[in-house]
Motif scaffolding. Structure first.
Motif, PDB file in Angstrom:
ATOM      1  N   TYR A  98      -3.206   1.716  -3.744  1.00  0.00           N
ATOM      2  CA  TYR A  98      -4.165   1.080  -2.842  1.00  0.00           C
ATOM      3  C   TYR A  98      -5.439   1.921  -2.753  1.00  0.00           C
ATOM      4  O   TYR A  98      -5.384   3.153  -2.809  1.00  0.00           O
ATOM      5  N   ASP A  99      -6.555   1.236  -2.586  1.00  0.00           N
ATOM      6  CA  ASP A  99      -7.750   1.918  -2.105  1.00  0.00           C
ATOM      7  C   ASP A  99      -7.559   2.178  -0.609  1.00  0.00           C
ATOM      8  O   ASP A  99      -6.905   1.388   0.087  1.00  0.00           O
ATOM      9  N   ALA A 100      -8.144   3.250  -0.123  1.00  0.00           N
ATOM     10  CA  ALA A 100      -8.016   3.568   1.299  1.00  0.00           C
ATOM     11  C   ALA A 100      -9.197   4.439   1.722  1.00  0.00           C
ATOM     12  O   ALA A 100      -9.997   4.879   0.878  1.00  0.00           O
ATOM     13  N   THR A 101      -9.306   4.659   3.016  1.00  0.00           N
ATOM     14  CA  THR A 101     -10.329   5.572   3.545  1.00  0.00           C
ATOM     15  C   THR A 101      -9.649   6.597   4.437  1.00  0.00           C
ATOM     16  O   THR A 101      -8.711   6.278   5.181  1.00  0.00           O
ATOM     17  N   LYS A 102     -10.136   7.797   4.348  1.00  0.00           N
ATOM     18  CA  LYS A 102      -9.588   8.884   5.147  1.00  0.00           C
ATOM     19  C   LYS A 102     -10.011   8.706   6.602  1.00  0.00           C
ATOM     20  O   LYS A 102     -11.185   8.444   6.891  1.00  0.00           O
ATOM     21  N   VAL A 112      -4.102   5.684  -2.168  1.00  0.00           N
ATOM     22  CA  VAL A 112      -2.757   5.857  -1.604  1.00  0.00           C
ATOM     23  C   VAL A 112      -1.741   5.265  -2.574  1.00  0.00           C
ATOM     24  O   VAL A 112      -1.862   4.110  -2.991  1.00  0.00           O
ATOM     25  N   PHE A 113      -0.748   6.077  -2.936  1.00  0.00           N
ATOM     26  CA  PHE A 113       0.369   5.631  -3.763  1.00  0.00           C
ATOM     27  C   PHE A 113       1.561   5.400  -2.840  1.00  0.00           C
ATOM     28  O   PHE A 113       2.006   6.321  -2.154  1.00  0.00           O
ATOM     29  N   MET A 150      -1.464  10.322  -0.271  1.00  0.00           N
ATOM     30  CA  MET A 150      -2.919  10.182  -0.308  1.00  0.00           C
ATOM     31  C   MET A 150      -3.504  11.171  -1.312  1.00  0.00           C
ATOM     32  O   MET A 150      -3.211  12.365  -1.278  1.00  0.00           O
ATOM     33  N   THR A 151      -4.326  10.645  -2.219  1.00  0.00           N
ATOM     34  CA  THR A 151      -4.967  11.476  -3.249  1.00  0.00           C
ATOM     35  C   THR A 151      -6.467  11.191  -3.269  1.00  0.00           C
ATOM     36  O   THR A 151      -6.964  10.330  -2.541  1.00  0.00           O
ATOM     37  N   GLU A 152      -7.156  11.889  -4.122  1.00  0.00           N
ATOM     38  CA  GLU A 152      -8.555  11.558  -4.375  1.00  0.00           C
ATOM     39  C   GLU A 152      -8.655  10.116  -4.848  1.00  0.00           C
ATOM     40  O   GLU A 152      -7.695   9.551  -5.366  1.00  0.00           O
ATOM     41  N   ARG A 153      -9.828   9.485  -4.666  1.00  0.00           N
ATOM     42  CA  ARG A 153      -9.996   8.092  -5.066  1.00  0.00           C
ATOM     43  C   ARG A 153      -9.940   7.984  -6.605  1.00  0.00           C
ATOM     44  O   ARG A 153     -10.691   8.663  -7.313  1.00  0.00           O
TER      45      ARG A 153
END
Length: 589
Positions: A41-45, A54-55, A102-105
């Motif tokens: 997924y794309d996500a925002t911190k 996000v995996f 959560m990882t880098e985009r």
């Protein structure tokens, strides 16, 4: 996994309620269902709103239960193996029902390959070799420094950062023989499609046989297959990938560059002990004395630029100058994402060091910064503003010459508190070109200067510059005062403008005298009618007989303008007299 199907706030809140955890991110759109049983997924911190990925691994899904140890292994390895070319771990949310890492985009390699399919052959080849270089660096680190085997080097294990850089992920079976219960040797075949990258010895004897062999053997073979798949995406796997594993034939090269093909064959050697390792592949590609089958990484322009940027602070002045010249000459040819997210941040970081190179870096930063978003541009402004404190004149000139490109993006507080205190030293600099550039800069910054600076500090500097030894500086100073006139306070206008422009009319430099007359004309509305009659016209009238025709012509234009003002005002005046006539009494003595 149902709680994330619709990606809505209700779904996220349900997850929080069930798990009791506080998610460090806000989920966005689903990007892909990775073949390695993760959903991306794309996500925002949450804390700063920065983009992340996000995996998600769903423990509840019945098909995932056998591979739960692999998901936990991926998390453990991603946490511990930190390297610039490895997917960057940032945080994790764990519960009984799911792992969310959560990882880098990033985005999947497969999506990027589709985008690059429309590029020219050379552009695509440059990007692919750059990516394979980064994967080789990561594998050399995992095999040699971490004494481990990745075990699943496939396109689905590679992700692309916003800058276009390849990041190695897919750590589900990554193992070190000394691990407690290393999963590769017992569960290496569980990830979907794992056998597609398995070397001949695994297909023959199983994954357990890797435990006693070279840590790089399986990864070397998989790297060769990866190389083939990215250069020849529409071709079937090479015949050597299936028993009896014949050596690659020239006909299987496809779009693989000729200089890389000899290494490709060595990576796919059926004998694991004779197989080329990722480290050897990397060293061959980076060989400076490039032969027919080497130097393919060293000669890649993206590899060279990245290497130069990474080692910029340690490079000699000659190396720095060469790199900056290359960037300037090739700026338009770099991939946009590479320019914005790889080159630009590195140049901004280099600006922090200042020094002689800063004068060359500033124009490049502004050039590469033209295409970034307003939010990202703020990361450029900080270092630029701080550079105004630099004593280096080349840096100051670069900042002033390029001011038009960023002045509108700097807020008033930054101009008043950070730029002006350092900028004003330029008015007294011993080098004339600095003084003149500082004057020109005020035209762009004046709307953001405070009233105190405009009506006091700045005018004191300009009064001194009207007596500058350089005629062009005296002229530009007069022009600047003329442009500032309408923005000055009422009392300041009455005290400053006429003396300043009158002084210019007495200058020995013809264009300074013209500037004085033009300034009078441009600020005509700043003078009340009494001052026009008593001060302005008397100051101008002498210039109508100037020895230079250009001055005389401008003087008559100015006189005409101000005389019309007087005539218009006089016509509107009321004549106070007796009711029927005005009497004039002459007294004779």
């Amino acid at each position: 996994m149902d709680y994330l199907r619709n990606l809505g706030s209700a779904a996220v809140s349900t997850l929080v309620q069930k798990s009791g955890i506080n998610l460090p991110f806000t989920l966005g759109q689903k990007v892909a269902s990775c073949e390695t049983f993760w959903v991306l997924y794309d996500a925002t911190k949450r804390d700063d709103g920065s983009p992340v990925s996000v995996f998600e691994y769903d423990f509840v899904h019945p098909l995932n239960k056998p591979t739960i140890p692999l998901a936990k292994n991926a998390l453990r390895k991603l946490r511990t193996i930190r390297h610039p070319d490895v997917l960057k771990f940032m945080d994790v949310a764990e519960s009984e029902s799911a792992i969310l890492i959560m990882t880098e985009r990033v985005r999947p390699l497969s999506a990027a390959l589709q985008t690059w399919a429309s590029k020219s052959q050379q552009e695509r080849q440059d990007w692919l070799l750059w990516g394979l270089h980064r994967v080789s660096v990561a594998l050399a680190f995992i095999n040699d420094s971490a004494a481990s085997t990745h075990g699943s080097v496939r396109p689905n294990a590679i992700f692309i950062s916003p800058s276009g850089e390849w990041k190695l992920g897919g750590f589900e079976v990554l193992s070190n023989p000394k691990d407690d219960n290393p999963v590769l040797y017992t569960m290496g075949g569980l990830p979907p499609g794992s056998m597609s990258c398995a070397p001949p010895e695994v297909k023959k004897n199983g994954w357990s046989m890797l435990k006693d062999g070279p840590s790089s053997a399986a990864d070397s073979y998989a790297l060769g297959l990866l190389l083939h798949s990215v250069f020849n995406p529409t071709h079937p796997p090479p015949e050597t990938a299936e028993p009896p594993h014949p050596p690659p034939q020239p006909s299987s090269r496809g779009a693989i560059p000729p200089s890389v093909f000899p290494c490709f064959k060595k990576l796919l050697n059926p004998n694991p002990k004779a197989r080329m390792t990722p480290k050897t592949f990397l060293d061959t590609g980076m060989a400076e004395t490039a032969g027919e089958a080497s130097g393919f990484f060293a000669n890649n322009r993206l590899v060279k630029v990245c290497g130069g940027l990474d080692n910029f602070s340690l490079g000699s002045e000659v190396e720095k100058a060469t790199l900056l010249r290359t960037l300037k000459e090739s700026a338009s040819s770099f991939p946009p994402e590479f320019a914005s997210f790889r080159i630009l941040p590195s140049l901004v970081t280099a600006l922090e060091y200042g020094g002689a190179s800063a004068a060359t870096i500033v124009p490049l930063v502004l050039q590469f910064g033209k295409n970034v978003s307003p939010d990202e541009y703020m990361n450029i402004l900080g270092p630029l503003i701080r550079l105004f404190a630099s004593p280096d004149r080349g840096t100051r000139m670069a900042l002033l010459d390029s001011l038009s490109e960023y002045a509108d993006k700097v807020d008033k507080k930054a101009v008043v508190d950070k730029i002006w205190p350092n900028l004003q030293s330029g008015f007294t600099d011993t080098v004339p070109v600095i003084r003149e550039a500082t004057i020109r800069a005020i035209v762009l910054l004046s709307p953001k200067l405070s009233d105190r600076i405009l009506n006091n500090d700045l005018l004191r500097h300009l009064a001194r510059l009207q007596s500058d030894p350089e005629a062009s500086i005296r002229t530009n100073t007069c022009i600047l005062i003329g442009r500032l006139g309408p923005t000055l306070g009422y009392n300041t206008k009455q005290k400053v403008l006429v003396p300043a422009f009158s002084k210019a009319l007495k200058d020995t430099f013809v264009h300074a005298r013209v500037a004085g007359l033009v300034a009078f004309t441009a600020t005509s509305e700043c003078f009340n009618i009494e001052d026009v009659a008593a001060k302005v016209i008397p100051s101008i009238v002498g210039a109508t007989l100037d020895k230079e025709k250009i001055v005389r012509d401008q003087a008559f234009k100015a006189m005409e303008l101000f005389m019309k003002r007087l005539e218009t005002h006089a016509a509107s005046m009321v004549c106070f007299s007796s009711s029927h006539a005005c009497f004039v009494v002459f007294t004779t003595v």
